[in-house]
Design an enzyme around this catalytic site. Structure first.
Site, PDB file in Angstrom:
ATOM      1  N   GLY A  47       1.001  -1.131  -0.039  1.00  0.00           N
ATOM      2  CA  GLY A  47      -0.030   0.046   0.128  1.00  0.00           C
ATOM      3  C   GLY A  47       0.831   1.284   0.100  1.00  0.00           C
ATOM      4  O   GLY A  47       0.584   2.091   0.772  1.00  0.00           O
TER       5      GLY A  47
ATOM      6  N   SER B 113       0.869   3.745  -1.785  1.00  0.00           N
ATOM      7  CA  SER B 113       0.163   4.926  -2.182  1.00  0.00           C
ATOM      8  C   SER B 113      -0.458   5.516  -1.282  1.00  0.00           C
ATOM      9  O   SER B 113      -1.198   6.606  -1.438  1.00  0.00           O
ATOM     10  CB  SER B 113      -0.572   4.794  -3.558  1.00  0.00           C
ATOM     11  OG  SER B 113      -1.549   3.732  -3.410  1.00  0.00           O
TER      12      SER B 113
ATOM     13  N   ASN C  37      -3.201  -7.013  -4.943  1.00  0.00           N
ATOM     14  CA  ASN C  37      -4.327  -6.686  -4.524  1.00  0.00           C
ATOM     15  C   ASN C  37      -4.726  -7.360  -3.221  1.00  0.00           C
ATOM     16  O   ASN C  37      -4.446  -8.610  -3.454  1.00  0.00           O
ATOM     17  CB  ASN C  37      -5.350  -6.601  -5.322  1.00  0.00           C
ATOM     18  CG  ASN C  37      -6.626  -5.867  -5.236  1.00  0.00           C
ATOM     19  OD1 ASN C  37      -7.387  -6.417  -4.125  1.00  0.00           O
ATOM     20  ND2 ASN C  37      -7.250  -5.126  -6.120  1.00  0.00           N
ATOM     21  N   LEU C  38      -5.467  -6.811  -2.304  1.00  0.00           N
ATOM     22  CA  LEU C  38      -5.850  -7.349  -1.109  1.00  0.00           C
ATOM     23  C   LEU C  38      -6.686  -8.438  -1.204  1.00  0.00           C
ATOM     24  O   LEU C  38      -6.838  -9.581  -0.454  1.00  0.00           O
ATOM     25  CB  LEU C  38      -6.301  -6.394  -0.071  1.00  0.00           C
ATOM     26  CG  LEU C  38      -5.627  -5.561   0.484  1.00  0.00           C
ATOM     27  CD1 LEU C  38      -6.538  -4.478   1.335  1.00  0.00           C
ATOM     28  CD2 LEU C  38      -4.359  -5.911   1.306  1.00  0.00           C
TER      29      LEU C  38
ATOM     30  N   SER D 262      -4.748  -1.665   3.852  1.00  0.00           N
ATOM     31  CA  SER D 262      -5.711  -2.007   4.655  1.00  0.00           C
ATOM     32  C   SER D 262      -7.069  -1.173   4.068  1.00  0.00           C
ATOM     33  O   SER D 262      -6.790   0.064   4.041  1.00  0.00           O
ATOM     34  CB  SER D 262      -5.970  -2.188   6.026  1.00  0.00           C
ATOM     35  OG  SER D 262      -7.025  -2.679   6.543  1.00  0.00           O
TER      36      SER D 262
ATOM     37  N   SER E  31      -4.830  -1.270  14.457  1.00  0.00           N
ATOM     38  CA  SER E  31      -5.307   0.138  14.824  1.00  0.00           C
ATOM     39  C   SER E  31      -5.620  -0.192  16.280  1.00  0.00           C
ATOM     40  O   SER E  31      -5.702  -1.011  16.768  1.00  0.00           O
ATOM     41  CB  SER E  31      -6.522   0.027  13.877  1.00  0.00           C
ATOM     42  OG  SER E  31      -7.394   1.216  14.550  1.00  0.00           O
TER      43      SER E  31
ATOM     44  N   LYS F  15     -10.807  -4.666  11.645  1.00  0.00           N
ATOM     45  CA  LYS F  15      -9.390  -4.517  12.018  1.00  0.00           C
ATOM     46  C   LYS F  15      -9.205  -5.301  13.215  1.00  0.00           C
ATOM     47  O   LYS F  15      -8.262  -6.150  13.192  1.00  0.00           O
ATOM     48  CB  LYS F  15      -9.061  -2.963  12.835  1.00  0.00           C
ATOM     49  CG  LYS F  15      -9.044  -1.796  11.654  1.00  0.00           C
ATOM     50  CD  LYS F  15      -8.072  -2.135  10.236  1.00  0.00           C
ATOM     51  CE  LYS F  15      -6.862  -1.845  10.704  1.00  0.00           C
ATOM     52  NZ  LYS F  15      -5.839  -2.013   9.663  1.00  0.00           N
TER      53      LYS F  15
ATOM     54  N   SER G 154      -8.813  10.872   9.713  1.00  0.00           N
ATOM     55  CA  SER G 154      -8.268  11.845  10.763  1.00  0.00           C
ATOM     56  C   SER G 154      -7.890  13.217  10.111  1.00  0.00           C
ATOM     57  O   SER G 154      -8.095  14.192  10.873  1.00  0.00           O
ATOM     58  CB  SER G 154      -6.784  11.183  11.262  1.00  0.00           C
ATOM     59  OG  SER G 154      -7.318  10.021  12.003  1.00  0.00           O
TER      60      SER G 154
END
Length: 341
Positions: free
Chosen positions: A10, A12, A64-65, A86, A127, A161, A200
């Site tokens: 990930g 990006s 890809n996930l 994620s 997380s 998560k 956030s």
């Protein structure tokens, strides 16, 4: 370091790009996954904004996930994996499986491929969502010993998560020598590198732009993205980090009204639109009747403070994060610089 190759999944993403930048700065060779190789120029733009020149030490791999394809090539010859990729949607889906399946199966895909490639250690980005939900708010600081109850009434993201991290620990129990460490960040703030904003960062953007007339009485943990990246690398290289979770928080939780005051005090006229009033709880609850996202994410948190401890990361890894205030100001300054606030 120097000859070791680290895969960051990930690249990006907000955290992924900062992890790549920190690894390159520290002298590592880096490979990063993107969903499509068309994203390669985007990642290079993010790195330039971070002040980093890959200098031939960064390569890309498409993975890809939700698909096994590409993962064997992504982990080939890799020493360590930082699995930061994620799903994190702007709005919670009605069907929790839309998040649970890619989060859990994606983590297992990365772990399985890493084990088969002989990777030494994987650092998984989990997380605080996997630590502090689904139970009554504690009267002591939350630590790595605490776990969210995924069977309680929690949001799809929180459930995803928690189940993804649980699945990772279950997998590593039979992984035959490969090590796992987990980082559990609270709300990640800090310098924005691109225009795709996390939830956030959107908090600070909405405060700076005057999009909210007053701040509700809710609080959040705060941590700078650069410090989360640094913690991932400490968890990657420190021998005693194997098999451990690390709660990543700059300090204790911080209320939105306090965040607004900090932005005013530190940024002056640039923060002129930041609200100075506190929104009464009743007004927030009434607004939640007409706004699903507000009802899910804000109303349940009114007046509740989840205290946080980062003692383990500090003591075991020597982690020294920036303050809540510095992380917030860095966020706002980068938004202004990019014309996003």
């Amino acid at each position: 370091m120097g000859t070791e190759l680290v895969l960051v999944t990930g690249g990006s993403g907000f955290l992924g790009a900062h992890c790549v930048a920190r690894l390159l700065t520290d002298g590592y060779r880096v490979r990063t996954t993107v969903r499509s190789l068309d994203r390669e120029p985007d990642v290079l733009v993010l790195l330039r904004r971070a002040g980093v020149d890959p200098d031939g030490r960064l390569t890309f791999s498409a993975a890809n996930l939700t698909d096994d394809a590409g993962w064997p090539a992504a982990v080939h010859g890799v020493d360590f994996v930082l699995h930061t990729a994620s799903p994190f949607p702007p709005v919670q889906p009605r069907d929790a499986n839309e998040l649970i399946i890619p989060a859990r199966d994606g983590a297992l895909r990365a772990l399985r491929a890493a084990r088969e490639a002989g990777v030494k250690r994987v650092v998984l980005t989990s997380s605080f969502a996997a630590i502090g939900y689904g139970r009554p708010v504690l009267d002591r600081p939350y630590t790595e010993e605490d776990w969210t109850d995924p069977h309680a009434k929690v949001s799809p993201y929180v459930k995803s998560k928690t189940l993804a991290e649980r699945a990772a620990w279950d997998f590593i129990g039979g992984a035959g020598g490969m090590e796992l460490a987990v980082v559990n960040p609270v709300g990640i703030f800090g310098p924005v590198l691109g225009t795709r904003l996390s939830s956030s960062i959107e908090i600070v953007q909405r405060l700076m732009s005057g999009a909210v007339p007053a701040t509700p009485r809710v609080s959040s943990g705060v941590v700078d993205v650069r410090d989360v990246a640094a913690l991932h690398i400490l968890a990657m290289v420190t021998p005693t980090a194997a098999g451990q979770r690390f709660l990543a928080s700059a300090g204790d939780a911080m209320g939105l009204p306090e965040m607004a005051r900090v932005l005013h005090a530190r940024l002056g006229g640039v923060a002129a639109k930041v609200p100075t009033r506190v929104m009464p709880d009743l007004v927030v609850r009434l607004a939640g009747l007409f706004n699903r996202s507000l009802a899910q994410e804000v109303v349940p948190r009114l007046g509740k403070v989840k205290h946080l401890s980062n003692a383990k990361a500090r003591e075991l890894l020597g982690w020294e994060p920036r303050s809540n205030e510095d992380a917030l100001v860095a966020t706002a300054e980068s938004l202004v610089e990019l014309g996003l606030a």
